[in-house]
Each structure stands twice: as structure tokens, then as C-alpha cells.
Design an enzyme around this catalytic site. Sequence first.
Site, mmCIF file in Angstrom:
data_model
loop_
_atom_site.group_PDB
_atom_site.id
_atom_site.type_symbol
_atom_site.label_atom_id
_atom_site.label_comp_id
_atom_site.label_asym_id
_atom_site.label_seq_id
_atom_site.Cartn_x
_atom_site.Cartn_y
_atom_site.Cartn_z
ATOM 1 N N THR A 135 0.835 -1.197 0.000
ATOM 2 C CA THR A 135 0.000 0.000 0.000
ATOM 3 C C THR A 135 0.868 1.243 0.000
ATOM 4 O O THR A 135 2.094 1.162 -0.188
ATOM 5 C CB THR A 135 -1.028 -0.065 1.157
ATOM 6 O OG1 THR A 135 -1.935 1.020 1.042
ATOM 7 C CG2 THR A 135 -0.364 -0.030 2.521
ATOM 8 N N LYS B 233 3.334 1.240 -4.164
ATOM 9 C CA LYS B 233 2.725 0.435 -5.234
ATOM 10 C C LYS B 233 3.539 0.454 -6.528
ATOM 11 O O LYS B 233 3.550 -0.525 -7.266
ATOM 12 C CB LYS B 233 1.295 0.893 -5.492
ATOM 13 C CG LYS B 233 0.356 0.495 -4.353
ATOM 14 C CD LYS B 233 -1.073 0.880 -4.625
ATOM 15 C CE LYS B 233 -1.925 0.523 -3.404
ATOM 16 N NZ LYS B 233 -3.331 0.838 -3.577
ATOM 17 N N ASN C 150 -0.626 -3.953 -6.116
ATOM 18 C CA ASN C 150 -0.840 -4.014 -4.666
ATOM 19 C C ASN C 150 -0.734 -5.420 -4.105
ATOM 20 O O ASN C 150 -1.011 -5.631 -2.931
ATOM 21 C CB ASN C 150 -2.215 -3.422 -4.306
ATOM 22 C CG ASN C 150 -3.346 -4.317 -4.754
ATOM 23 O OD1 ASN C 150 -3.180 -5.144 -5.649
ATOM 24 N ND2 ASN C 150 -4.502 -4.175 -4.142
ATOM 25 N N ASP D 298 -6.886 -3.733 -6.900
ATOM 26 C CA ASP D 298 -7.702 -2.574 -6.478
ATOM 27 C C ASP D 298 -8.915 -2.378 -7.385
ATOM 28 O O ASP D 298 -10.043 -2.217 -6.910
ATOM 29 C CB ASP D 298 -6.865 -1.288 -6.504
ATOM 30 C CG ASP D 298 -6.013 -1.129 -5.258
ATOM 31 O OD1 ASP D 298 -6.339 -1.723 -4.224
ATOM 32 O OD2 ASP D 298 -4.999 -0.402 -5.339
ATOM 33 N N GLY E 183 -3.961 9.479 -9.096
ATOM 34 C CA GLY E 183 -2.828 8.871 -8.403
ATOM 35 C C GLY E 183 -2.805 7.357 -8.581
ATOM 36 O O GLY E 183 -3.431 6.816 -9.498
ATOM 37 N N ARG F 75 -6.574 17.640 -9.548
ATOM 38 C CA ARG F 75 -6.045 18.955 -9.144
ATOM 39 C C ARG F 75 -4.907 19.362 -10.072
ATOM 40 O O ARG F 75 -4.868 20.477 -10.569
ATOM 41 C CB ARG F 75 -5.554 18.825 -7.695
ATOM 42 C CG ARG F 75 -5.114 20.082 -7.050
ATOM 43 C CD ARG F 75 -4.808 19.843 -5.598
ATOM 44 N NE ARG F 75 -3.767 18.809 -5.408
ATOM 45 C CZ ARG F 75 -3.321 18.422 -4.232
ATOM 46 N NH1 ARG F 75 -3.828 18.953 -3.135
ATOM 47 N NH2 ARG F 75 -2.382 17.503 -4.135
ATOM 48 N N TYR G 187 -12.435 5.280 3.326
ATOM 49 C CA TYR G 187 -13.446 4.789 4.257
ATOM 50 C C TYR G 187 -13.068 5.238 5.668
ATOM 51 O O TYR G 187 -11.918 5.585 5.935
ATOM 52 C CB TYR G 187 -13.541 3.249 4.212
ATOM 53 C CG TYR G 187 -12.196 2.593 4.361
ATOM 54 C CD1 TYR G 187 -11.434 2.299 3.236
ATOM 55 C CD2 TYR G 187 -11.667 2.333 5.620
ATOM 56 C CE1 TYR G 187 -10.173 1.756 3.364
ATOM 57 C CE2 TYR G 187 -10.409 1.784 5.746
ATOM 58 C CZ TYR G 187 -9.669 1.496 4.623
ATOM 59 O OH TYR G 187 -8.414 0.969 4.754
HETATM 60 P P1 NDP Z 1 -1.859 9.096 -4.372
HETATM 61 O O1 NDP Z 1 -1.032 9.842 -3.383
HETATM 62 O O2 NDP Z 1 -1.195 8.234 -5.393
HETATM 63 O O3 NDP Z 1 -2.771 10.151 -5.201
HETATM 64 C C1 NDP Z 1 -3.441 11.165 -4.526
HETATM 65 C C2 NDP Z 1 -4.428 11.855 -5.468
HETATM 66 O O4 NDP Z 1 -5.260 12.718 -4.685
HETATM 67 C C3 NDP Z 1 -3.785 12.716 -6.541
HETATM 68 O O5 NDP Z 1 -4.579 12.677 -7.689
HETATM 69 C C4 NDP Z 1 -3.815 14.106 -5.878
HETATM 70 O O6 NDP Z 1 -3.820 15.169 -6.818
HETATM 71 C C5 NDP Z 1 -5.135 14.055 -5.182
HETATM 72 N N1 NDP Z 1 -5.268 14.953 -4.027
HETATM 73 C C6 NDP Z 1 -4.573 14.893 -2.868
HETATM 74 N N2 NDP Z 1 -5.012 15.852 -2.023
HETATM 75 C C7 NDP Z 1 -6.009 16.521 -2.668
HETATM 76 C C8 NDP Z 1 -6.850 17.626 -2.316
HETATM 77 N N3 NDP Z 1 -6.754 18.226 -1.128
HETATM 78 N N4 NDP Z 1 -7.775 18.049 -3.222
HETATM 79 C C9 NDP Z 1 -7.870 17.451 -4.415
HETATM 80 N N5 NDP Z 1 -7.089 16.413 -4.817
HETATM 81 C C10 NDP Z 1 -6.173 15.953 -3.939
HETATM 82 O O7 NDP Z 1 -2.904 8.268 -3.490
HETATM 83 P P2 NDP Z 1 -3.703 6.937 -3.907
HETATM 84 O O8 NDP Z 1 -4.136 7.085 -5.309
HETATM 85 O O9 NDP Z 1 -2.916 5.727 -3.564
HETATM 86 O O10 NDP Z 1 -4.968 6.975 -2.919
HETATM 87 C C11 NDP Z 1 -6.052 7.861 -3.141
HETATM 88 C C12 NDP Z 1 -7.213 7.523 -2.192
HETATM 89 O O11 NDP Z 1 -7.733 6.243 -2.455
HETATM 90 C C13 NDP Z 1 -6.838 7.541 -0.717
HETATM 91 O O12 NDP Z 1 -7.886 8.178 -0.004
HETATM 92 C C14 NDP Z 1 -6.778 6.083 -0.348
HETATM 93 O O13 NDP Z 1 -7.093 5.883 1.014
HETATM 94 C C15 NDP Z 1 -7.862 5.507 -1.244
HETATM 95 N N6 NDP Z 1 -7.668 4.073 -1.545
HETATM 96 C C16 NDP Z 1 -8.617 3.176 -1.122
HETATM 97 C C17 NDP Z 1 -8.497 1.825 -1.397
HETATM 98 C C18 NDP Z 1 -9.544 0.881 -0.916
HETATM 99 O O14 NDP Z 1 -9.325 -0.348 -1.010
HETATM 100 N N7 NDP Z 1 -10.684 1.349 -0.444
HETATM 101 C C19 NDP Z 1 -7.340 1.288 -2.139
HETATM 102 C C20 NDP Z 1 -6.401 2.306 -2.553
HETATM 103 C C21 NDP Z 1 -6.573 3.635 -2.234
HETATM 104 P P3 NDP Z 1 -2.458 15.798 -7.405
HETATM 105 O O15 NDP Z 1 -2.035 14.913 -8.545
HETATM 106 O O16 NDP Z 1 -2.843 17.159 -7.839
HETATM 107 O O17 NDP Z 1 -1.465 15.809 -6.273
#
Ligand code: NDP
Length: 271
Positions: free
Chosen positions: A65, A69, A90, A106, A133, A156, A219
Site C-alpha cells: 500500500t 505500489k 498491490n 484494487d 494517483g 487537481r 473509508y
Molecule cells: P496518491 O497519493 O497516489 O494520489 C493522490 C491523489 O489525490 C492525486 O490525484 C492528488 O492530486 C489528489 N489529491 C490529494 N489531495 C487533494 C486535495 N486536497 N484536493 C484534491 N485532490 C487531492 O494516493 P492513492 O491514489 O494511492 O490513494 C487515493 C485515495 O484512495 C486515498 O484516499 C486512499 O485511502 C484511497 N484508496 C482506497 C483503497 C480501498 O481499497 N478502499 C485502495 C487504494 C486507495 P495531485 O495529482 O494534484 O497531487
Amino acid sequence: MPLKADRYAVIGNPIAHSKSPLIHRLFAEQTQQNLAYQALLVPLGEFEARVGELFAQGLRGCNVTIPFKQNAWAVAHERSPYAQIAGALNTLMLRPDQSIYGHNTDGLGMMRDLLVNKQVTIQGKKVLVLGAGGAVRGIIQPLLEAQPALVQLANRTAATASDLAYDFKPYGEIVGGGFEAINSSFDVIINGTAASLQGELPDIPNCLTEGGVGYDMMYGSEPTPFMRWAYEQRAQGVFDGLGMLIEQAAEAFELWRGIRPDTRPVFAALA
Ligand code: NDP
């Protein structure tokens, strides 16, 4: 003498609050598999070396995680098509020839939760995905396989979403850009940003069709800001990512053990 349990783990940083050990313990009890699963904190920059040591010491497989990844993708000798295309994974598994196989569960987990558990229709629908992301990378291909009319990625940092959309163009109708490019309504909106982790809502206009669906990958014990927003938009269905977490774990469990656990009692235990 009882047989020694096969060892598995989830690796991340931070990792203390992971629910994966509990989920896999419940799966193992239900399917009577003799395994031990623990959460392991690995310092940044040490993922590759630590994973190599763990597999050499008998680890059979692991989940990976935040923030490892993409590192996991690089340590796999062979990858499933989903992991290959996503560029992130993952789930790792040690094979009998000691090679490491990588999978991304995922997106498969999220789609199973959406389509089967929540009975959400994707085929022919307009879907907006917020974020670009690691998690979003993993869900796009399985999402496109469900044949939506359109997937729009909004992030963003607009360039990340347009680049990602470009990469996935061969697999379906997909566009990408910034939040300001959102200029129509969507039947389903999936929040794959980390904004909810910070208690924030992505800067988006009112764009959920009345009676649509809002799904936050995040969550927690309380509805997220995105979930509250979706309720205000008069969504018919509003869900958090607990079902995705449990279903992606079930995909990994099946890969490792060859047996598919029933996720319903686990969801009931954790919800
Ligand atoms: P990453 O760090 O790879 O990506 C983060 C993303 O969120 C980017 O697109 C970033 O934008 C954006 N972001 C961060 N802060 C903000 C903000 N304040 N406003 C708008 N956009 C924002 O994280 P992950 O992709 O790994 O995870 C993303 C979410 O998914 C998390 O909440 C994680 O907990 C959840 N998740 C849940 C899973 C599940 O099984 N339920 C599995 C995997 C993840 P920018 O590119 O501009 O920085």
C-alpha cells in the site's frame, strides 16, 4: 505437531491503522487456511531490499500500500495484465520457482463492490473519476471493461489526468483534465483523491445527476466530505471504500490460496 502457518503481510508506510490483517484473519478462519498475516512498516527507500529479505525468509505473499505500489511493480518478475497496464500493483506472490508475480486487485475489487455488492450499473453511464494517483491508475482498465459511455478523469494537477487518459485511450472512451474541465453531469462519480484523508472536498461543481451514485474510495467511521456532498446532490447511492478494501483483499486471498472467501460476513463484521 501443528503445521507451521504460511506467512503473508501488508507492507506500507504508515501502516498501523490497516484493516488488512483483520480481513485476512477472518478470510483464513472462514476457509480454514493455516496462515499468518501481519502489517509491516517499511522505511521509505527500503522497500526493494526489505521485500527481498522477507521472501528469502519464507514470506509467501504480500499486499502493498501507500507509498510503495510503483516500487512493487518494479520488483515483480512477471505481472498480471491489470498490473502491467496500471503501472502499479498491490499484491505480490512468491511462486514455486522463487520468482515474484505481481497483480493489481484494487480495480477488480472496486468493480466487484460497485457492480455486485452495490448493484450499480456502469454500462452506458457517464462516469467521473476524481484523482489521478496510484489508486486511480489501478481502477481505470476494469472500469472501462464495464463499458461506460464515457470516463472523465479530473485532477487537481490537470496534466496528470490528461496524461493518464491518454495512456488508457486504447481501452475505451476516456478524457482527462482539471476540475475546471467538468462541464456536464455524471451518473456515477468516484472519488479517488486523497482529499478525504485531509478532511477536504475536491474543488468540483455540482455535477452529479439527480439519482446518481457517489463512491468514495476512502473509508472511515464517519461519512467523508465527498459523501456528504453526494448526499446534498440528491444521490440515490452513496458509498465509502470499505467494500472495495474487502473485495481487493478477497482477490489477493484467492490468488495466494486458490480459494475465494465469502466477503459478506467480513463486510458485516467491519461495517
Ligand atoms: P496518491 O497519493 O497516489 O494520489 C493522490 C491523489 O489525490 C492525486 O490525484 C492528488 O492530486 C489528489 N489529491 C490529494 N489531495 C487533494 C486535495 N486536497 N484536493 C484534491 N485532490 C487531492 O494516493 P492513492 O491514489 O494511492 O490513494 C487515493 C485515495 O484512495 C486515498 O484516499 C486512499 O485511502 C484511497 N484508496 C482506497 C483503497 C480501498 O481499497 N478502499 C485502495 C487504494 C486507495 P495531485 O495529482 O494534484 O497531487
